[in-house]
Write an enzyme that holds these catalytic residues in place. Structure first.
Site, PDB file in Angstrom:
ATOM      1  N   GLU A 290      13.214  -1.547  -3.292  1.00 13.54           N
ATOM      2  CA  GLU A 290      13.332  -1.998  -4.677  1.00 13.54           C
ATOM      3  C   GLU A 290      14.785  -2.277  -5.044  1.00 13.54           C
ATOM      4  OE1 GLU A 290       9.462  -0.059  -6.989  1.00 13.54           O
ATOM      5  OE2 GLU A 290      11.430   0.900  -7.210  1.00 13.54           O
TER       6      GLU A 290
ATOM      7  N   GLU B  37       3.928  -1.579  -3.112  1.00 12.55           N
ATOM      8  CA  GLU B  37       3.869  -0.386  -3.969  1.00 12.55           C
ATOM      9  C   GLU B  37       3.278  -0.771  -5.315  1.00 12.55           C
ATOM     10  OE1 GLU B  37       7.445   2.056  -4.204  1.00 12.55           O
ATOM     11  OE2 GLU B  37       7.072   2.399  -6.334  1.00 12.55           O
TER      12      GLU B  37
END
EC number: 3.2.1.4
Length: 800
Positions: free
Chosen positions: A190, A305
């Site tokens: 991320e 995710e």
């Protein structure tokens, strides 16, 4: 007194409502419909194929869209779970867990979240790498694809020095598993503006260029190594991997690279369309639309995710929104991994967490049966399992409970004997093969409903235990005999709230109720609260629901010997409302003299959520609660920690150096281990997490009398906030959490927090004492009185 009376009335009302609801079965969905009937792609998993069938993965254009296909060029979708951080939850790396995921959940993929910062790989590379290797080997052995996730999180710039080992790490893994079709390489979890511990990147094309600058050489290295010629590579995108659209505008030059999208269904709304042509990237704000845009512009996307909660892991679960997202992913053959395989106390965790007085943490090893039963799964885990399998989501009734009172597995009678008032005295009671054997019942032969008084009586006078049976509706037990016969039993459960209430009737099991059990026969006998008013009296009492004894009236039809086993109660969980003192307005310093909590509350992830009340400590008001650390410790010692949370819109550090407060302990038990007090702020500009590097520790095996003040152990807690280097004095901190973590301790008792405040560095300039008249005696300073006077003055100022 009035509050206590109202609370009792409320509890009584709840208990009555529970009893009424228990009389009616749960209504089925109207016309037999299920939630899946409104969607076309939630059910089924035909494209969820295993490596043994699908082989090496590749990217191809199918129906005008780049997507994942198998070795035969047919669509394949990967569905599975992501681990939580392997530095925190390595227990998931066991064969039983992998087999449960592969077989019971029907997952064909697992994602290994290898944090780099936050005490992850960068802090202990050999240990963390060994865990990744173990996770890869287990996936291969269990016929699953495996995502090796270089978990860029804090800081958010993948070029930060903490991530300098990325190229070497991926080179090593590829060399260990050359061209292994099971392995997928995820280069940057991320990327984001998170500057906790380092730099972040912006949410625009500049941010994507930073990710690309980092990823390009790693992709090239993997391809040139000869060990990852065609393995799928996944690359994250800015803004916590919510911008695959930016990657589509300027993709990496590689034949098998995909781009991530991450979403949480409580935070990221669905969208039915992409963007009009020429829409500036600064105006692309919807995560699903960003994904549609990426697909329309020729790149493949992987949701590595996603969660059923809000983006911070709490709130929800948001299953209706999740259905819309999963429909979109399945319809577009987008593979997905749910966050996460953890028993951490957050909504997005897949397993039941520890919550004081409510639940114990589910083991991440399901045991030799290689199945987690539904009760061991969280709401999210139960839902996601159904979505991976592609079956109807049919949640269990989590309000029902079973408590075993007597199981006789310890080889004793567990307190049972012939009752002193039994009309049949020649009964012998003993433990045989883990059951309670009753001999001499020839004279106890009335099996009618109402004449149980003539039968033998036994009671558990020597049990010495007490069990809370709030909400119990049934008492059941196994009756075991040599040959099927009729056995009649009436029961009087006993406890402080009901010592003796006559049974309404005896309940019998008949020969047709028995089934073979090895060389004997077994039947289950059930006594309801209508049969035994004493059971209802204890279970529905407003103050005390403990059972500490039971009297059983036992009659048989021609059987001299029977066995009893597994005496238990079955009931409905009753959620007793926790009554806190008023929250009040957020005030710092927090001195609590107005009788409110001054803004303090439990954090969503707190392992303790008992009543927060204002109590007296050392002569003044303080925020207080009761709790105890569990004997069986979860792997994450924060899971059982009380977490106080304080939100204030203008909360900043300013020129202060410390957060300080008075902390008092009134222990019932505290002989070993320690309490570790942590301080956390959640500023949006720092990825919602900055933590003071130093903590305050109280060692329970070193409690000293000199620390006692008015019978309480007193500690002046001071935690350095100047050491938090990645925030500025004017950074809006949003909220502050104080976390009281368990360090292998046995603490139980009440604690008090007072005078929470920011504080500057201590002044060291000497102060000249005023001259004292030798004829006058200088009175000692009463710190308690001085503190009280100070608070009274502050209170008067506020009132004025």
């Amino acid at each position: 007194m009035m509050l206590r009376k109202k609370t009792k009335q409320l509890i009584s009302s709840i208990l009555i409502l529970v009893l009424l609801l228990s009389l009616f079965p749960t209504a089925l969905a109207a016309e037999g419909n299920t939630r899946e009937d409104n969607f076309k792609h939630l059910l089924g998993n035909d494209n969820v194929k295993r490596p043994s069938e699908a082989g090496a993965l590749q990217l191809q254009e199918v129906d005008g869209q780049m997507t994942l296909v198998d070795q035969h060029g047919e669509k394949i979708q990967l569905r599975g779970m992501s681990t939580h951080g392997l530095q925190w939850f390595p227990e998931i790396l066991n064969d039983n867990a992998y087999k449960a995921l592969a077989n019971d959940w029907e997952s064909n993929m697992i994602r290994l979240a290898m944090y780099v910062g936050e005490n992850g790989y960068a802090s202990n590379p050999e240990l963390i790498k060994s865990r990744v290797i173990k996770g890869i080997d287990l996936a291969i052995e269990n016929d699953m694809y495996v995502i090796v996730d270089w978990h860029v999180h804090a800081p958010g710039d993948p070029r930060d020095p903490v991530y300098a080992g990325a190229e070497d790490f991926f080179r090593d893994i590829a060399a260990l598993y050359p061209n292994n079709p099971h392995i997928i390489y995820e280069l940057a979890n991320e990327p984001s503006s998170n500057n906790n511990g380092g730099a972040g990147i912006p949410n625009n094309e500049e941010g994507w260029n930073a990710v690309k600058e980092y990823a390009d050489p790693i992709v090239e290295m993997l391809r040139d190594s000869g060990n990852a010629d065609d393995n799928i590579i996944i690359v994250g995108s800015p803004n916590w991997s919510q911008r695959p659209d930016l990657a589509a505008d300027n993709p990496i030059d590689d034949h098998h690279t995909m781009y991530t999208v991450h979403f949480y269904t409580g935070s990221h709304a669905a969208s039915t369309e992409s963007y009009p042509p020429e829409t500036p990237n600064s105006e692309r704000g919807n995560v699903m639309s960003n994904t549609r845009y990426a697909l329309e512009n020729g790149v493949a996307v992987f949701a590595t995710e996603w969660g059923t909660s809000q983006a911070n892991g709490d709130g929800g679960p948001y299953f209706d929104e999740a259905d819309v997202w999963i429909e979109f992913l399945n319809e577009n053959n987008i593979s997905w991994a749910n966050w996460s395989l953890t028993n951490k106390n957050e909504v997005s965790g897949a397993f039941t967490p520890f919550e004081l007085g409510k639940s114990n943490a589910t083991s991440l090893d399901p045991g030799p049966d290689q199945v987690w039963v539904p009760e061991e799964l969280s709401l999210s885990g139960e839902y996601v399992r159904a979505r991976i399998k592609g079956v109807n989501y049919e949640p269990i009734d989590r309000t029902k409970y079973t408590k075993v009172l007597w199981d006789f597995n310890d080889g004793t009678k567990q307190g049972f004997g012939v009752n002193g008032d039994s009309p049949v005295e020649d009964v012998v009671i003993e433990n045989e093969a883990g059951a309670l054997k009753l001999s001499g019942l020839d004279a106890s032969n009335d099996v009618s409903e109402g004449n149980y008084w003539a039968n033998a009586r036994l009671s558990a006078d020597g049990w010495g235990k007490s069990v809370d049976i709030l909400g119990a509706e049934k008492l059941t037990m196994d009756v075991i005999v040599d040959e099927p016969t009729t056995v009649s039993i009436a029961a009087i459960p006993q406890g402080p709230s009901a010592n003796w209430v006559n049974p309404n009737r005896a309940i019998k099991v008949e020969p047709t109720n028995f089934v073979p059990l090895e060389d004997k026969f077994k039947a289950e006998l059930t006594i309801t609260s209508a049969d035994s008013p004493s059971l209802e009296a204890i279970a529905m009492h407003a103050e005390n629901n403990n059972i500490n004894n039971i009297i059983l009236f036992v009659g048989t039809e021609g059987a001299d010997v029977i066995y009893l086993d597994n005496i238990k109660v079955i009931g409905t969980e009753v959620e007793i409302p926790v009554v806190h003192d008023p929250k009040g307005e957020a005030v710092l310093p927090s001195v609590f003299e107005d009788g409110t909590r001054q803004g303090w509350d439990w954090a969503g992830e707190s392992g303790v959520k008992t009543a927060l009340t204002i109590e007296e400590a050392n002569g003044s008001n303080a925020l207080s609660w009761e709790f105890g650390y569990p004997e069986v410790k979860p792997s994450d010692n924060w899971a059982t920690a009380p977490r106080l949370d304080f939100w204030k819109s203008d909360l900043v550090r300013g020129e202060n150096d410390y957060v300080t407060f008075d902390f008092y302990l009134d222990p019932v038990r505290a002989t070993e281990g320690a309490m570790n007090i942590n301080l956390v702020f959640q500023p949006p500009t720092n990825g919602y997490w900055v933590q003071a590097p130093k903590t305050y520790t109280i060692n329970f095996d070193e409690l000293e009398e000199p620390n006692q003040v008015n019978g309480l152990y007193h500690y002046e807690v001071k935690i350095n906030v100047r050491d938090i280097t990645n925030i500025q004095d004017d950074t809006l901190l949003r909220n502050m959490m104080i976390i009281f973590a368990d360090v292998e301790s046995d603490f139980a008792g009440r604690v008090f927090v007072d005078n929470v405040r920011f504080e500057g560095a201590a002044t060291t300039e000497p102060v000249e004492p005023e001259p004292v008249d030798p004829g006058e005696e200088t009175p000692p300073v009463d710190e308690k009185e001085a503190k009280t006077e100070q608070k009274e003055a502050e209170k008067e100022e506020k009132e004025e």
